[in-house]
Write a protein that holds these residues in place. Sequence first.
Motif, PDB file in Angstrom:
ATOM      1  N   SER A  10      31.738  54.688 -60.401  1.00  0.00           N
ATOM      2  CA  SER A  10      31.867  54.113 -59.065  1.00  0.00           C
ATOM      3  C   SER A  10      33.236  53.523 -58.784  1.00  0.00           C
ATOM      4  N   SER A  11      34.006  53.180 -59.809  1.00  0.00           N
ATOM      5  CA  SER A  11      35.300  52.543 -59.577  1.00  0.00           C
ATOM      6  C   SER A  11      36.075  52.458 -60.890  1.00  0.00           C
ATOM      7  N   TYR A  12      37.341  52.068 -60.764  1.00  0.00           N
ATOM      8  CA  TYR A  12      38.166  51.834 -61.942  1.00  0.00           C
ATOM      9  C   TYR A  12      37.577  50.710 -62.792  1.00  0.00           C
ATOM     10  N   GLU A 216      42.350  52.323 -56.034  1.00  0.00           N
ATOM     11  CA  GLU A 216      40.967  52.358 -55.548  1.00  0.00           C
ATOM     12  C   GLU A 216      40.864  52.566 -54.036  1.00  0.00           C
ATOM     13  N   PRO A 217      41.610  51.847 -53.194  1.00  0.00           N
ATOM     14  CA  PRO A 217      41.514  52.105 -51.752  1.00  0.00           C
ATOM     15  C   PRO A 217      41.878  53.547 -51.384  1.00  0.00           C
ATOM     16  N   ARG A 219      41.607  56.224 -53.402  1.00  0.00           N
ATOM     17  CA  ARG A 219      40.522  57.083 -53.901  1.00  0.00           C
ATOM     18  C   ARG A 219      39.331  57.047 -52.939  1.00  0.00           C
ATOM     19  N   ARG A 220      38.979  55.852 -52.485  1.00  0.00           N
ATOM     20  CA  ARG A 220      37.835  55.731 -51.581  1.00  0.00           C
ATOM     21  C   ARG A 220      38.104  56.430 -50.244  1.00  0.00           C
ATOM     22  N   HIS A 221      39.345  56.371 -49.769  1.00  0.00           N
ATOM     23  CA  HIS A 221      39.701  57.068 -48.538  1.00  0.00           C
ATOM     24  C   HIS A 221      39.516  58.573 -48.707  1.00  0.00           C
ATOM     25  N   LEU A 223      37.679  60.160 -50.857  1.00  0.00           N
ATOM     26  CA  LEU A 223      36.267  60.470 -51.053  1.00  0.00           C
ATOM     27  C   LEU A 223      35.511  60.430 -49.728  1.00  0.00           C
ATOM     28  N   ALA A 224      35.782  59.418 -48.923  1.00  0.00           N
ATOM     29  CA  ALA A 224      35.063  59.254 -47.656  1.00  0.00           C
ATOM     30  C   ALA A 224      35.410  60.335 -46.643  1.00  0.00           C
ATOM     31  N   GLN A 246      35.147  62.369 -58.100  1.00  0.00           N
ATOM     32  CA  GLN A 246      34.857  61.068 -57.488  1.00  0.00           C
ATOM     33  C   GLN A 246      36.050  60.612 -56.651  1.00  0.00           C
ATOM     34  N   GLY A 247      36.515  61.503 -55.811  1.00  0.00           N
ATOM     35  CA  GLY A 247      37.661  61.234 -54.950  1.00  0.00           C
ATOM     36  C   GLY A 247      38.924  61.912 -55.422  1.00  0.00           C
TER      37      GLY A 247
END
Length: 280
Positions: A10-12, A216-217, A219-221, A223-224, A246-247
């Motif tokens: 889910s995250s680093y 992380e920001p 990667r989330r961008h 992925l989204a 995962q992104g």
Amino acid sequence: MTTAVNATLSSYDDLIRRVGDGELGPDPGTFRIAVAFTTRQAVRHDGRGTGYRNEVLSLRLAEAVGSCAVEPGALPDSAVEECVGADVARLLRHPLPPVRVAALDAYLMHVLPHTPAQGAVPVPLPAGSSLEKSRARATAVVGLLDLPPGATVLVVGVVNSLLEALRSRGLRYVPCDLKGGETEWGEPVLADALAEAGRCDALLVSGMTLGNGTFEPLRRHALAHGKQLVMFAQTGSAVLPRFLGQGVSAVCAEPYPFFWLDGGPGVVHRYGGSCPGGER
């Protein structure tokens, strides 16, 4: 290659926790760092009007070396002394983010090395000048992007050879770096990468973002929004392949020693993207 761990990561911070819990290999508390060192360099390639400096913290665990780049002068001298002889589990809780990244990278390099069994495809870098090797690496990195001419790439961590390779493919780019400044071609370098990501079709991002907290920001961008996120990684070269699927869509991993340290032949390891045998 997407592993069972990758699929649920889910995250680093989640990766650090899982390594600490022994989910990816032996208890990190049983491994001690034998050697810690920093590498500092300044460079201006022949024919280039601008130069840059690098500083990297590296930790040696058995045959593996884990690394994290830092802003020159930002790492206290005491950090190296604190790492020598310390076990990896302790360093994963160190107050300095670059120490945590380098320790995680060393552990994962040791237990999950860059091999075909892990999904890595080696790409040789020929011997040559610093500029020749920089351009060869840039070709390996940019080749992981699957984009038509005219697409726009967010570049986080400005390397002029990467920009040159993008230009040669007819790709536009938005150069970003916390230091700001200008590119070799006089283009402004923007400081807030996440603010620019929305207008870009794909992201090309330095592993150094692991150490400064901006990975992380981004990667989330990716992925989204279903965008390609290609990482070029001297920092965290063994860490970032864990985020494939995962992104992160592809990684060009370059463990120590880096191309700028030696004029002889070298190698980078590509994961995902358009690599033969890699994951799309």
